[in-house]
Design a protein around this motif. Structure first.
Motif, PDB file in Angstrom:
ATOM      1  N   PRO A 148       0.537   6.348  -8.493  1.00  0.00           N
ATOM      2  CA  PRO A 148       1.884   5.800  -7.532  1.00  0.00           C
ATOM      3  C   PRO A 148       1.522   4.195  -7.176  1.00  0.00           C
ATOM      4  N   GLN A 186      -0.084   1.878  18.604  1.00  0.00           N
ATOM      5  CA  GLN A 186       0.208   0.892  17.476  1.00  0.00           C
ATOM      6  C   GLN A 186       0.786  -0.209  17.999  1.00  0.00           C
ATOM      7  N   GLN A 221      -2.173   2.448  -7.608  1.00  0.00           N
ATOM      8  CA  GLN A 221      -3.454   3.503  -8.029  1.00  0.00           C
ATOM      9  C   GLN A 221      -3.759   3.637  -9.438  1.00  0.00           C
ATOM     10  N   GLU A 226      -5.814   2.389  12.096  1.00  0.00           N
ATOM     11  CA  GLU A 226      -5.066   1.717  11.294  1.00  0.00           C
ATOM     12  C   GLU A 226      -5.658   1.265  10.039  1.00  0.00           C
ATOM     13  N   MET A 231       1.125  -2.525  -1.168  1.00  0.00           N
ATOM     14  CA  MET A 231      -0.150  -2.595  -0.563  1.00  0.00           C
ATOM     15  C   MET A 231      -1.273  -2.224  -1.448  1.00  0.00           C
ATOM     16  N   SER A 232      -0.936  -1.190  -2.320  1.00  0.00           N
ATOM     17  CA  SER A 232      -1.886  -0.924  -3.619  1.00  0.00           C
ATOM     18  C   SER A 232      -1.123  -0.224  -4.863  1.00  0.00           C
ATOM     19  N   LEU A 260      -6.373   3.918   1.266  1.00  0.00           N
ATOM     20  CA  LEU A 260      -5.283   3.927   0.279  1.00  0.00           C
ATOM     21  C   LEU A 260      -5.212   2.873  -0.866  1.00  0.00           C
ATOM     22  N   LYS A 261      -6.358   2.088  -0.792  1.00  0.00           N
ATOM     23  CA  LYS A 261      -6.698   1.235  -2.142  1.00  0.00           C
ATOM     24  C   LYS A 261      -7.796   1.984  -2.835  1.00  0.00           C
ATOM     25  N   PRO A 262      -7.688   1.782  -4.398  1.00  0.00           N
ATOM     26  CA  PRO A 262      -8.724   2.287  -5.066  1.00  0.00           C
ATOM     27  C   PRO A 262      -9.940   1.638  -4.632  1.00  0.00           C
ATOM     28  N   VAL A 304      -2.711  10.998  -2.962  1.00  0.00           N
ATOM     29  CA  VAL A 304      -2.623   9.741  -3.720  1.00  0.00           C
ATOM     30  C   VAL A 304      -3.682   9.180  -4.818  1.00  0.00           C
ATOM     31  N   LEU A 305      -4.649   9.380  -4.103  1.00  0.00           N
ATOM     32  CA  LEU A 305      -5.907   8.604  -5.026  1.00  0.00           C
ATOM     33  C   LEU A 305      -5.799   9.455  -6.317  1.00  0.00           C
ATOM     34  N   LYS A 358       5.775  -0.417   9.556  1.00  0.00           N
ATOM     35  CA  LYS A 358       4.359   0.076   9.945  1.00  0.00           C
ATOM     36  C   LYS A 358       4.089   1.347   8.850  1.00  0.00           C
ATOM     37  N   GLY A 390      -7.222   3.540   7.630  1.00  0.00           N
ATOM     38  CA  GLY A 390      -6.298   4.168   6.905  1.00  0.00           C
ATOM     39  C   GLY A 390      -5.765   3.393   5.812  1.00  0.00           C
ATOM     40  N   ASP A 391      -5.462   2.140   5.917  1.00  0.00           N
ATOM     41  CA  ASP A 391      -5.164   1.181   4.778  1.00  0.00           C
ATOM     42  C   ASP A 391      -6.302   1.171   3.591  1.00  0.00           C
ATOM     43  N   GLU A 425       5.365  10.185   1.991  1.00  0.00           N
ATOM     44  CA  GLU A 425       5.168   9.331   3.225  1.00  0.00           C
ATOM     45  C   GLU A 425       3.616   9.764   3.651  1.00  0.00           C
ATOM     46  N   ILE A 426       3.113   8.553   3.778  1.00  0.00           N
ATOM     47  CA  ILE A 426       1.677   8.694   4.236  1.00  0.00           C
ATOM     48  C   ILE A 426       1.666   8.779   5.903  1.00  0.00           C
ATOM     49  N   LEU A 484      14.091   9.353   2.708  1.00  0.00           N
ATOM     50  CA  LEU A 484      12.867   8.682   3.289  1.00  0.00           C
ATOM     51  C   LEU A 484      13.172   7.242   3.765  1.00  0.00           C
ATOM     52  N   ASN A 517       7.753   6.155  14.154  1.00  0.00           N
ATOM     53  CA  ASN A 517       8.518   6.158  12.952  1.00  0.00           C
ATOM     54  C   ASN A 517       9.987   6.108  13.223  1.00  0.00           C
ATOM     55  N   SER A 557       3.671   3.519   5.272  1.00  0.00           N
ATOM     56  CA  SER A 557       3.352   3.547   3.933  1.00  0.00           C
ATOM     57  C   SER A 557       3.905   4.743   3.088  1.00  0.00           C
ATOM     58  N   LEU A 558       4.258   4.249   2.006  1.00  0.00           N
ATOM     59  CA  LEU A 558       5.143   5.433   0.962  1.00  0.00           C
ATOM     60  C   LEU A 558       4.338   5.282  -0.314  1.00  0.00           C
TER      61      LEU A 558
END
Ligand SMILES: Nc1nc2c(ncn2[C@@H]2O[C@H](COP(=O)(O)OP(=O)(O)O)[C@@H](O)[C@H]2O)c(=O)[nH]1
Lengths: 71, 587
Positions: A45, B139, A40, B217, A37-38, B224-226, B328-329, A52, B220-221, B434-435, A26, B108, A54-55
């Motif tokens: 994770p 982007q 959980q 974008e 970034m955050s 990903l945050k709680p 992910v959440l 750019k 999207g971010d 990978e998101i 990866l 990517n 996110s993993l």
């Protein structure tokens, strides 16, 4: 310090990664600068940002990634 | 030759056909390119692991023929995962008469170039498709194609697969390159050297403009945050539920039921009465359980609206790239059950149909997870067709009843997860994911996918449904039902407290999940009976086709065990609820 313990929105340089095939393919590698970034809840994770991308990286793995914080 | 999926990399093709291998990272648009080139429908999805085994199809280009093979997406070629093994096999079996189309994701480049360099080491005729350039552009990523061609020493063709841009050119170059390919030795790089090379090339060919992040974008971010990710997730799920259940009810009541009951059924009855006089045959065809009445009303009026809407929602979520974010959440919670968050995808698919969900687990990383998800989906997740049936049976009676059946299914899901985690050996793979970019799904491919799935449902469901209903009509009319009911009476009447006609549902429920529910519609059941009937149907055997898939994937013994367990749980809990309910009613 390990990646999992780094605070949110902090930047770091990766110093050592565990031998994990998928992690390498990866593109996570030593010397790379990433940011958190955050994180959980409930032992979920951490999400890291590399460029750019996110993993999501599981806690177990993130705890084995050694890093150095950079500002 | 049509669609063909198998394991093993030796593919027979004719002498005059060009073999084209599609190789790339997961989720770069390979499936889209494949289906556009071959005109075949394959499933696309905006997350990793759409392609597990390979698919092949034919192409024609200016009177020349070729075979395209969609190789599973991989991040590297070290043969450490099943997908990588397949890819490496294909490359090893390829000759300089074949062509490799290596698909790169322009958003990517780094990660994709890592694979590109590994592919190049095989020294085969290779061209590169630089896909998703439209997304890259929004982007602020600009790639100098000419420089990239120079660096890679091979043609690079910018493509927007979903809009057909660049695909003809890909074919054109494919035939061109085999003719003038000269095999020159290519030095092999070790991992570190390769990444350095990747870095070097990226620096030369790519400019990223510091643009303000687009709305998608930013969204999207956020997902990903709680916070605000979790409220967003709740919102998305509520909307999805609202669309499927609310709109479904509307569609059913205003469109499908009137058409079927006022037009189709009277029409059928009229036609049949022209040829057949009253009697057993008449009843089997258009009587109470008539094949031409229930066989049409059930699948089309009661079930189809929900299945259709479910697939709209699922396809939208898939193509938008939201599902991995949800994964992910919920990872924190799901890993407590021994499966990582990514498995939310097959679980959600299971609410549509268990079969793609079980097949989809092939993409999951460990065997333990495959088993667990497959069992969970078989035991505790009602499919869209069954949901439709539940809504017909319970929703009109009381929403509360409907909700409690679903709450029960969640409890069962969690409980089975905890138990399975204890008894299935193995450790789950940690999440490493990978998101994907959050994308606005392309309407055309979305519609195609929805149509593809809905059609699949109608074909899959209609035949067994007609047979099932025909069988029901026959046993009901001939009195066989009565004799069977008599035998199982202690179980159905005494233990479950259901009328003896409910036996019919249990018989039919073996064929399809919703058929365990639908016969109860006609029986004027009490609230308690409705609930008990629904509970039995919920846990009961997960339909014949699913048992078939379980046999294929995990063996006969496993499938029989699962079926036996589901029947046992169904009767056990059905009976317990019946007795508790009766006891409470006495108070
Ligand atoms: N905007 C845009 N989306 C694309 C393009 N190519 C593919 N997609 C979308 O990207 C996602 C991944 O594509 P898919 O073919 O499933 O990827 P695969 O895993 O490589 O087979 C899907 O949601 C496609 O609709 C493109 O060129 N532009």
């Amino acid at each position: 310090m390990c990646l999992y313990n780094l605070g949110k929105n902090k930047k770091c340089k990766i110093e050592k990664i565990p031998s994990n095939h998928l992690l390498k393919s990866l593109g996570v590698r030593e010397g790379l600068t990433v940011s958190i970034m955050s994180k959980q809840p409930l032992g979920g994770p951490v999400i890291i940002q590399m460029g750019k991308r996110s993993l999501a990286i599981a806690k177990d793995v993130a705890e084995k990634i050694h890093i150095e914080e950079v500002s | 030759m049509g669609c063909h999926a198998a394991d093993g990399a030796e593919v027979q093709i004719q002498d005059d056909e060009l073999k084209i291998l599609l190789i790339g990272n997961p989720n770069v648009g390979k499936s889209v390119i494949f289906s556009k080139l071959t005109g075949m429908d394959v499933m696309t999805a905006n997350y990793t692991g759409t392609t597990v085994t390979y698919t092949m199809g034919n192409v024609q280009f200016i009177r020349r023929k070729g075979v395209v093979i969609d190789v599973p997406g991989t991040y590297s070629l070290e043969a450490t995962s099943p997908a990588e093994k397949v890819a490496v096999d294909f490359l090893n079996n390829a000759t300089p008469d074949d062509v490799i189309i290596c698909v790169l994701d322009a958003t990517n480049l780094e990660r994709n170039l890592n694979l590109a360099l590994q592919v190049k080491e095989y020294g085969l005729p290779t061209i590169f498709a630089l896909n998703l350039i439209d997304v890259a552009e929004t982007q602020g990523i600009i790639i100098d194609v000419e420089k990239l061609e120079e660096e890679l020493g091979a043609p690079v063709i910018p493509t927007v697969a979903i809009r057909n841009i660049g695909l003809r050119e890909l074919l054109f170059k494919s035939w061109e390159i085999v003719e003038k390919h000269d095999k020159k030795p290519i030095e092999k790089l070790n991992e570190k050297e390769r990444w350095d090379e990747v870095r070097r090339i990226t620096n030369i060919v790519q400019i990223t403009e510091d643009r303000e992040a687009t709305f998608l974008e930013k969204l999207g971010d956020m997902t990903l945050k709680p916070w605000p990710g979790l409220p967003i997730a709740a919102f998305v799920l509520l909307i999805s539920l609202g669309v499927v259940v609310g709109l479904g009810k509307g569609l059913r009541a205003l469109v499908f039921l009137p058409i079927v009951n006022n037009i189709v059924v009277p029409f059928m009855t009229k036609i049949v009465s022209l040829f057949v006089t009253e009697g057993i045959l008449f009843n089997v065809l258009v009587g109470e359980y008539g094949v031409l009445v229930k066989g049409i009303e059930w699948p089309f009026a009661l079930i189809l609206p929900y299945v259709f809407l479910f697939y709209i929602v699922l396809s939208f979520l898939e193509d938008s790239g939201y599902l991995p974010r949800l994964g992910v959440l919920v990872d924190g919670v799901l890993s407590k059950l021994g499966i990582h968050g990514g498995n939310i995808v097959p679980l959600i698919m299971g609410y549509g149909c268990a079969i793609p969900a079980i097949l989809g687990t092939k993409a999951s990383t460990s065997y333990k997870e495959r088993i667990m998800v497959s069992v969970l989906v078989s035991v505790a997740v009602p499919c869209a067709a069954q949901t439709g049936a539940f809504i017909s049976l319970l929703g009109d009676h009381s929403i509360l009843l409907l909700v409690s059946v679903y709450i029960l299914s969640f409890i069962a899901l969690a409980a089975s997860g905890i138990i399975l985690n204890k008894i299935v050996d193995g450790t789950p793979e940690p999440m490493l994911l990978e998101i994907p970019n959050l994308l606005m799904p392309d309407i055309q491919s979305l519609l195609k996918k929805i149509w593809f799935r809905t059609k699949g449902f109608m074909v899959e469901a209609e035949v067994p449904m007609l047979l099932g209903v025909g069988f029901a009509a026959l046993v009901a009319e001939t009195g066989i039902l009565n004799s069977i009911s008599h035998i199982v009476e202690p179980l159905v009447t005494n233990w479950l407290g259901l009328p003896k006609e409910a036996t019919l549902g249990l018989l039919l429920g073996i064929i399809r999940r919703e058929l365990a529910v639908l016969p109860l519609l006609e029986m004027n059941l009490s609230t308690l009976q409705l609930f008990v009937g629904a509970v039995v149907a919920l846990f009961y055997i997960p339909c014949l086709s699913v048992v078939g898939v379980l046999i294929k994937e995990f063996g006969l013994k496993f499938a029989i065990t699962i079926s036996a367990i589901t029947v046992f749980i169904a009767f056990l809990f059905g009976g317990i609820f019946n007795h508790i309910g009766n006891f409470l009613l006495l108070l």
